[in-house]
Design a protein around this motif. Sequence first.
Motif, PDB file in Angstrom:
ATOM      1  N   LYS A 145      46.972 -15.034 -36.197  1.00 59.14           N
ATOM      2  CA  LYS A 145      46.689 -13.672 -36.998  1.00 59.14           C
ATOM      3  C   LYS A 145      47.411 -12.577 -36.066  1.00 59.14           C
ATOM      4  O   LYS A 145      47.527 -13.472 -34.613  1.00 59.14           O
ATOM      5  N   VAL A 146      48.334 -11.742 -36.388  1.00 61.90           N
ATOM      6  CA  VAL A 146      49.308 -11.003 -35.852  1.00 61.90           C
ATOM      7  C   VAL A 146      48.553  -9.450 -35.402  1.00 61.90           C
ATOM      8  O   VAL A 146      48.410  -8.831 -36.127  1.00 61.90           O
ATOM      9  N   SER A 147      49.035  -9.048 -33.839  1.00 58.44           N
ATOM     10  CA  SER A 147      48.204  -8.348 -33.229  1.00 58.44           C
ATOM     11  C   SER A 147      49.031  -7.010 -33.761  1.00 58.44           C
ATOM     12  O   SER A 147      50.676  -7.334 -34.394  1.00 58.44           O
ATOM     13  N   ALA A 189      50.537  -4.836 -32.486  1.00 55.91           N
ATOM     14  CA  ALA A 189      51.900  -5.078 -31.486  1.00 55.91           C
ATOM     15  C   ALA A 189      53.266  -5.655 -32.030  1.00 55.91           C
ATOM     16  O   ALA A 189      54.291  -5.124 -32.036  1.00 55.91           O
ATOM     17  N   GLN A 190      52.610  -6.973 -32.705  1.00 58.12           N
ATOM     18  CA  GLN A 190      53.430  -7.943 -32.509  1.00 58.12           C
ATOM     19  C   GLN A 190      54.286  -7.505 -34.252  1.00 58.12           C
ATOM     20  O   GLN A 190      55.484  -7.443 -34.449  1.00 58.12           O
ATOM     21  N   GLN A 191      52.955  -6.439 -34.963  1.00 58.23           N
ATOM     22  CA  GLN A 191      53.822  -6.753 -36.224  1.00 58.23           C
ATOM     23  C   GLN A 191      54.910  -5.380 -36.194  1.00 58.23           C
ATOM     24  O   GLN A 191      55.233  -5.039 -36.816  1.00 58.23           O
ATOM     25  N   GLN A 212      56.395  -4.700 -33.523  1.00 56.58           N
ATOM     26  CA  GLN A 212      58.005  -5.754 -33.346  1.00 56.58           C
ATOM     27  C   GLN A 212      58.657  -5.998 -34.707  1.00 56.58           C
ATOM     28  O   GLN A 212      59.894  -6.006 -34.061  1.00 56.58           O
ATOM     29  N   ARG A 213      58.070  -6.784 -35.002  1.00 55.25           N
ATOM     30  CA  ARG A 213      58.781  -7.404 -36.270  1.00 55.25           C
ATOM     31  C   ARG A 213      59.496  -6.467 -37.516  1.00 55.25           C
ATOM     32  O   ARG A 213      60.401  -6.282 -37.743  1.00 55.25           O
ATOM     33  N   ASP A 214      58.801  -5.007 -37.240  1.00 56.87           N
ATOM     34  CA  ASP A 214      58.956  -4.212 -38.643  1.00 56.87           C
ATOM     35  C   ASP A 214      60.305  -3.537 -37.628  1.00 56.87           C
ATOM     36  O   ASP A 214      61.269  -2.979 -38.899  1.00 56.87           O
ATOM     37  N   ARG A 215      60.315  -3.870 -36.384  1.00 55.11           N
ATOM     38  CA  ARG A 215      60.845  -3.004 -35.834  1.00 55.11           C
ATOM     39  C   ARG A 215      62.426  -3.806 -36.238  1.00 55.11           C
ATOM     40  O   ARG A 215      63.198  -3.137 -36.958  1.00 55.11           O
ATOM     41  N   LYS A 218      60.318   3.652 -29.397  1.00 59.33           N
ATOM     42  CA  LYS A 218      59.159   2.985 -29.233  1.00 59.33           C
ATOM     43  C   LYS A 218      59.351   4.336 -30.125  1.00 59.33           C
ATOM     44  O   LYS A 218      59.306   4.726 -30.813  1.00 59.33           O
TER      45      LYS A 218
END
Length: 103
Positions: free
Chosen positions: A65-67, A69-71, A73-76, A103
């Motif tokens: 599972k991705v938090s 915040a991690q998602q 960052q991936r999208d960014r 941000k």
Amino acid sequence: MNKLLAFLVSTTFAACAFAADPATAPAPAKSAQQTKMTTCNKEATGKKGDDRKAFMKECLSGNPKVSPAQQAQRDRMKSCNADASAMKGEERKKFMKTCLSKK
């Protein structure tokens, strides 16, 4: 002489039988899937029924599972990479640094 020969033959066969004993043979190394199963089983202690089934499916699939915040960052990262597709070298490095720090 015959007794000695019979004794030698029987000890040779006995030695071969003990050498081939699978109980004393070293265990083969666990595969990655077996290691993953062991780890997931330890983490699933206390869960029962459908809850355990769902947890094990998620754990063994390898898709943790991705938090949020991690998602984010991936999208960014995807967005910045798409914007910097035409850039190279130092220009790209500078752009990526500023783009990812927003941000």
